[in-house]
Design a protein around this motif. Structure first.
Motif, PDB file in Angstrom:
ATOM      1  N   HIS A 183     -41.579 -26.182  22.051  1.00 46.55           N
ATOM      2  CA  HIS A 183     -41.939 -25.033  22.900  1.00 46.55           C
ATOM      3  C   HIS A 183     -41.028 -25.059  24.113  1.00 46.55           C
ATOM      4  O   HIS A 183     -40.097 -25.867  24.165  1.00 46.55           O
ATOM      5  N   ASP A 241     -40.971 -29.585  30.849  1.00 45.29           N
ATOM      6  CA  ASP A 241     -41.000 -31.023  30.541  1.00 45.29           C
ATOM      7  C   ASP A 241     -40.567 -31.303  29.096  1.00 45.29           C
ATOM      8  O   ASP A 241     -40.406 -32.466  28.711  1.00 45.29           O
ATOM      9  N   HIS A 242     -40.347 -30.220  28.321  1.00 45.43           N
ATOM     10  CA  HIS A 242     -39.891 -30.371  26.927  1.00 45.43           C
ATOM     11  C   HIS A 242     -38.545 -29.686  26.697  1.00 45.43           C
ATOM     12  O   HIS A 242     -37.774 -30.088  25.825  1.00 45.43           O
ATOM     13  N   ASP A 274     -47.614 -30.675  22.589  1.00 44.19           N
ATOM     14  CA  ASP A 274     -48.711 -30.554  23.564  1.00 44.19           C
ATOM     15  C   ASP A 274     -50.001 -29.991  22.975  1.00 44.19           C
ATOM     16  O   ASP A 274     -50.354 -28.836  23.178  1.00 44.19           O
ATOM     17  N   HIS A 300     -48.348 -38.762  27.149  1.00 44.56           N
ATOM     18  CA  HIS A 300     -48.172 -37.484  27.823  1.00 44.56           C
ATOM     19  C   HIS A 300     -49.390 -37.139  28.700  1.00 44.56           C
ATOM     20  O   HIS A 300     -49.714 -37.929  29.569  1.00 44.56           O
ATOM     21  N   HIS A 301     -50.102 -36.018  28.495  1.00 50.39           N
ATOM     22  CA  HIS A 301     -51.140 -35.606  29.451  1.00 50.39           C
ATOM     23  C   HIS A 301     -52.143 -36.723  29.770  1.00 50.39           C
ATOM     24  O   HIS A 301     -52.557 -36.884  30.913  1.00 50.39           O
TER      25      HIS A 301
HETATM   26 FE   LIG Z   1     -45.786 -31.092  27.962  1.00 49.52          FE
END
Ligand SMILES: [Fe+2]
Length: 332
Positions: free
Chosen positions: A79, A83-84, A189, A246-247
């Motif tokens: 996506h 951050d990607h 994500d 990640h999150h």
């Molecule tokens: Fe992300």
């Protein structure tokens, strides 16, 4: 991890490596695949800007990505969040600008498999995707598609919600990659499986290795019910062990939560592939600013992409050499 292991999985940016990201470099039998080549920093956490150690971690991740991309045959873009996805605008915390975007995506010798720029995409991401898709490169829509390159097969999921069904953040693609001996699944994500569709993709393609984005337990809008549902789905994953990052690793209490969920031996930070202790720097930002105040340097780090760059970059580079994942560079 179970099964025959032949693939090499090298994390280049992740919360457990000190900044925001989910970038991994995967070497299969005959392909070198770079997934989500970018890195970022949370602009404000505990009402504080990033600490120097975080800025150094993001800088190091950016350098590793730059090195890896030279040796990459396929880039997968799940996506278009910063951050990607390496944006072509000046973003100090992502160490990017137009030149950097060209270095990452502008080479015609690579194949890019990217989230479809027109369908199942929100307005912001559509605008960003346009800048990638207008480049003169080899690029294919990844959504619900399958690709075979030599001994490597890449299966991309249907667009999955970025978090819950109906999320305003848009959609992402999960990816299953296999060669004749080994396999890995990268979720992107999915916020620790806030959607059943994301879990179904994992259950359908039983991979030897699984890289899963964890729930956003740190986020003020995350409810207890969201977290409970996410962990209920995580517990339905059949892998003996998997990487959870990640999150979830933005939460200072991530380890405690894993213990409460009985997942401490099953869910590992991505950093555990190469370093003993994860560097969850964003979650420790308040403590870092107390231990090493940025004012000690007598320089304003937050304007370092403008007038102060020459003064600040050497300090950032210096700090980067102290990070325990600096030697990942040798593996790329
Ligand atoms: Fe992300």
């Amino acid at each position: 991890m179970s099964g025959t292991v032949t693939m090499e999985i090298i994390p280049l940016a992740a919360e457990s490596l000190g900044s925001r990201g989910m970038c991994v470099f995967i070497k299969t039998e005959d392909q070198k695949i770079l997934i989500d080549p970018s890195v970022s920093l949370g602009p404000l956490r505990y009402s504080l800007k990033p600490h120097l150690k975080e800025i150094a971690a993001a800088y190091l991740s950016r350098q590793l990505i730059l090195k890896a991309v030279k040796n990459t045959s396929i880039i997968i873009q799940t996506h278009y969040h910063g951050d990607h996805f390496t944006l072509g605008v000046n973003r100090p915390y992502e160490f990017t600008n137009q030149e950097m975007q060209n270095k990452i995506y502008g080479n015609t010798d690579k194949i890019i498999l990217a989230k479809d720029p027109k369908k199942n995409i929100n307005y912001n991401q559509k605008k960003r995707a346009y800048w990638l898709w207008k480049k003169k490169i080899t690029i294919h829509s990844a959504d619900n598609n399958q690709f075979i390159y030599g001994k490597t097969r890449i299966i991309c999921s249907l667009p999955l919600p970025h978090g819950k069904e109906g999320s305003h953040s848009g959609w992402v693609i999960s990816v299953f990659i296999e060669d004749s001996q080994d396999s890995v699944l990268f979720t992107s994500d999915v916020h620790g499986l806030e959607s059943e569709a994301a879990l179904n993709f994992i259950l359908k393609y039983k991979s030897n290795h699984l890289i899963l984005d964890g729930p956003s337990t740190y986020h003020p809008k995350q409810t207890e019910e969201d977290t409970r549902m996410a962990f209920n789905r995580i517990k339905r994953i059949l892998n003996n062990q998997f990487y959870l990052d990640h999150h979830f690793l933005r939460d200072k209490n991530w380890r405690q939560i894993l213990i409460e969920q009985n997942l401490e031996n099953k869910a590992l930070p991505l950093s555990s592939l190469f370093i003993k202790e994860p560097l969850c720097l964003e979650s420790l930002r308040d403590e870092l600013h107390d231990q090493m105040p940025m004012s000690e340097f007598g320089i304003n780090f937050y304007t370092f992409f403008q007038e102060q760059q020459e003064k600040v970059l050497p300090i950032i580079k210096d700090q980067a050499t102290l990070l325990p994942f600096a030697n990942l560079e040798k593996l790329l």
